[in-house]
Design a protein around this motif. Structure first.
Motif, PDB file in Angstrom:
ATOM      1  N   ARG A 194       0.836  -1.199   0.000  1.00  0.00           N
ATOM      2  CA  ARG A 194       0.000   0.000   0.000  1.00  0.00           C
ATOM      3  C   ARG A 194       0.873   1.252   0.000  1.00  0.00           C
ATOM      4  O   ARG A 194       0.669   2.163  -0.815  1.00  0.00           O
ATOM      5  CB  ARG A 194      -0.946   0.001   1.210  1.00  0.00           C
ATOM      6  CG  ARG A 194      -1.843   1.222   1.258  1.00  0.00           C
ATOM      7  CD  ARG A 194      -2.869   1.118   2.351  1.00  0.00           C
ATOM      8  NE  ARG A 194      -3.675   2.329   2.449  1.00  0.00           N
ATOM      9  CZ  ARG A 194      -4.603   2.524   3.353  1.00  0.00           C
ATOM     10  NH1 ARG A 194      -4.879   1.569   4.239  1.00  0.00           N
ATOM     11  NH2 ARG A 194      -5.283   3.651   3.398  1.00  0.00           N
ATOM     12  N   ASP A 205       3.128   1.364  -3.306  1.00  0.00           N
ATOM     13  CA  ASP A 205       2.394   1.749  -4.507  1.00  0.00           C
ATOM     14  C   ASP A 205       2.048   3.234  -4.507  1.00  0.00           C
ATOM     15  O   ASP A 205       2.077   3.888  -5.560  1.00  0.00           O
ATOM     16  CB  ASP A 205       1.137   0.900  -4.659  1.00  0.00           C
ATOM     17  CG  ASP A 205       1.452  -0.562  -4.946  1.00  0.00           C
ATOM     18  OD1 ASP A 205       2.636  -0.905  -5.210  1.00  0.00           O
ATOM     19  OD2 ASP A 205       0.507  -1.388  -4.873  1.00  0.00           O
ATOM     20  N   LEU A 206       1.703   3.783  -3.347  1.00  0.00           N
ATOM     21  CA  LEU A 206       1.427   5.224  -3.269  1.00  0.00           C
ATOM     22  C   LEU A 206       2.691   6.036  -3.547  1.00  0.00           C
ATOM     23  O   LEU A 206       2.646   7.049  -4.252  1.00  0.00           O
ATOM     24  CB  LEU A 206       0.852   5.584  -1.900  1.00  0.00           C
ATOM     25  CG  LEU A 206      -0.580   5.126  -1.644  1.00  0.00           C
ATOM     26  CD1 LEU A 206      -0.950   5.323  -0.181  1.00  0.00           C
ATOM     27  CD2 LEU A 206      -1.550   5.854  -2.562  1.00  0.00           C
ATOM     28  N   THR A 242       3.272   5.958  -7.334  1.00  0.00           N
ATOM     29  CA  THR A 242       2.330   6.689  -8.191  1.00  0.00           C
ATOM     30  C   THR A 242       2.259   8.180  -7.873  1.00  0.00           C
ATOM     31  O   THR A 242       1.924   8.974  -8.750  1.00  0.00           O
ATOM     32  CB  THR A 242       0.913   6.089  -8.097  1.00  0.00           C
ATOM     33  OG1 THR A 242       0.470   6.126  -6.739  1.00  0.00           O
ATOM     34  CG2 THR A 242       0.895   4.664  -8.616  1.00  0.00           C
ATOM     35  N   GLN A 243       2.582   8.566  -6.640  1.00  0.00           N
ATOM     36  CA  GLN A 243       2.450   9.978  -6.269  1.00  0.00           C
ATOM     37  C   GLN A 243       3.732  10.778  -6.463  1.00  0.00           C
ATOM     38  O   GLN A 243       3.686  12.003  -6.517  1.00  0.00           O
ATOM     39  CB  GLN A 243       1.946  10.099  -4.831  1.00  0.00           C
ATOM     40  CG  GLN A 243       0.510   9.629  -4.715  1.00  0.00           C
ATOM     41  CD  GLN A 243      -0.066   9.840  -3.333  1.00  0.00           C
ATOM     42  OE1 GLN A 243       0.310  10.754  -2.603  1.00  0.00           O
ATOM     43  NE2 GLN A 243      -0.994   8.991  -2.951  1.00  0.00           N
ATOM     44  N   LEU A 285       1.166  10.948   2.276  1.00  0.00           N
ATOM     45  CA  LEU A 285       0.660  10.518   0.977  1.00  0.00           C
ATOM     46  C   LEU A 285      -0.858  10.595   0.998  1.00  0.00           C
ATOM     47  O   LEU A 285      -1.463  10.784   2.052  1.00  0.00           O
ATOM     48  CB  LEU A 285       1.122   9.087   0.688  1.00  0.00           C
ATOM     49  CG  LEU A 285       2.635   8.888   0.659  1.00  0.00           C
ATOM     50  CD1 LEU A 285       2.979   7.409   0.690  1.00  0.00           C
ATOM     51  CD2 LEU A 285       3.232   9.566  -0.561  1.00  0.00           C
ATOM     52  N   ARG A 286      -1.498  10.422  -0.150  1.00  0.00           N
ATOM     53  CA  ARG A 286      -2.940  10.435  -0.202  1.00  0.00           C
ATOM     54  C   ARG A 286      -3.470   9.218   0.553  1.00  0.00           C
ATOM     55  O   ARG A 286      -3.331   8.085   0.109  1.00  0.00           O
ATOM     56  CB  ARG A 286      -3.420  10.400  -1.650  1.00  0.00           C
ATOM     57  CG  ARG A 286      -4.880  10.755  -1.809  1.00  0.00           C
ATOM     58  CD  ARG A 286      -5.366  10.806  -3.252  1.00  0.00           C
ATOM     59  NE  ARG A 286      -4.371  11.204  -4.229  1.00  0.00           N
ATOM     60  CZ  ARG A 286      -3.794  10.355  -5.107  1.00  0.00           C
ATOM     61  NH1 ARG A 286      -4.101   9.084  -5.114  1.00  0.00           N
ATOM     62  NH2 ARG A 286      -2.914  10.804  -5.976  1.00  0.00           N
TER      63      ARG A 286
END
Length: 172
Positions: A22, A25-26, A29-30, A89-90
């Motif tokens: 989790r 991956d953030l 991608t961020q 992060l989001r």
């Protein structure tokens, strides 16, 4: 791929353990496309803490950040590479612990400079570091050093569903 060798659930309310994927991956991608501020915590030679915001990116499953060679952060890392790097992060707050080592090999510098460029910072390789038309005003003159964080541990606290808190350990 950076994989956690052990995961510990830190949530005391019964929520499930979060997988390292989790956070990973953030990060993938961020960075570098979202406006994120990372904070690097280092230790001064006298033992006092130091923290400063940096531009960091996740490239090929590794966290990199830049520092001017004369900054307090770079001087601290030269004496003691142990540090933390934190980011919101989001949906997930993450603090990573490990050792930051300066990167000087041309292939990695070129690869990371290209990814910084994708995010809007037009870094180019110069004298085993980076130069660019702009940098943080506290960085001092180029070339700026690139650091790679070797992860030892990370902690994530979810700020969006699925909620939870976990600690991930990595093989050193």
């Amino acid at each position: 791929m950076t994989e956690a060798t052990e995961t510990k659930n830190l949530d005391r309310s019964g929520l499930a353990t979060m997988p390292w994927s989790r956070a990973r991956d953030l990060l993938a991608t961020q960075t570098p496309h979202e406006n994120l501020t990372f904070f690097v915590g280092t230790v001064r030679p006298d033992g006092r803490p130091h923290a400063a915001g940096v531009g960091a990116i996740w490239v090929d499953d590794t966290l990199y950040f830049v520092s001017g060679p004369g900054t307090r952060r770079a001087r601290n890392l030269a004496a003691n590479p142990a540090c933390t790097v934190s980011v919101r992060l989001r949906g997930l707050d993450v603090t990573m612990e490990g050792e930051a080592r300066r990167v000087t090999d041309a292939a990695t510098l070129e690869r990371v400079a290209a990814v910084y460029g994708e995010g809007g910072w037009p870094a180019t390789v110069m004298d085993e570091g980076f130069t660019a038309p702009f940098m943080a005003p506290t960085a001092g003159p180029a070339p700026w050093h690139l650091y790679r964080l070797a992860l030892h541990h990370a902690i994530g606290v979810a700020t969006a569903e699925p909620y939870g808190a976990s600690r991930w350990d990595f093989t050193r």
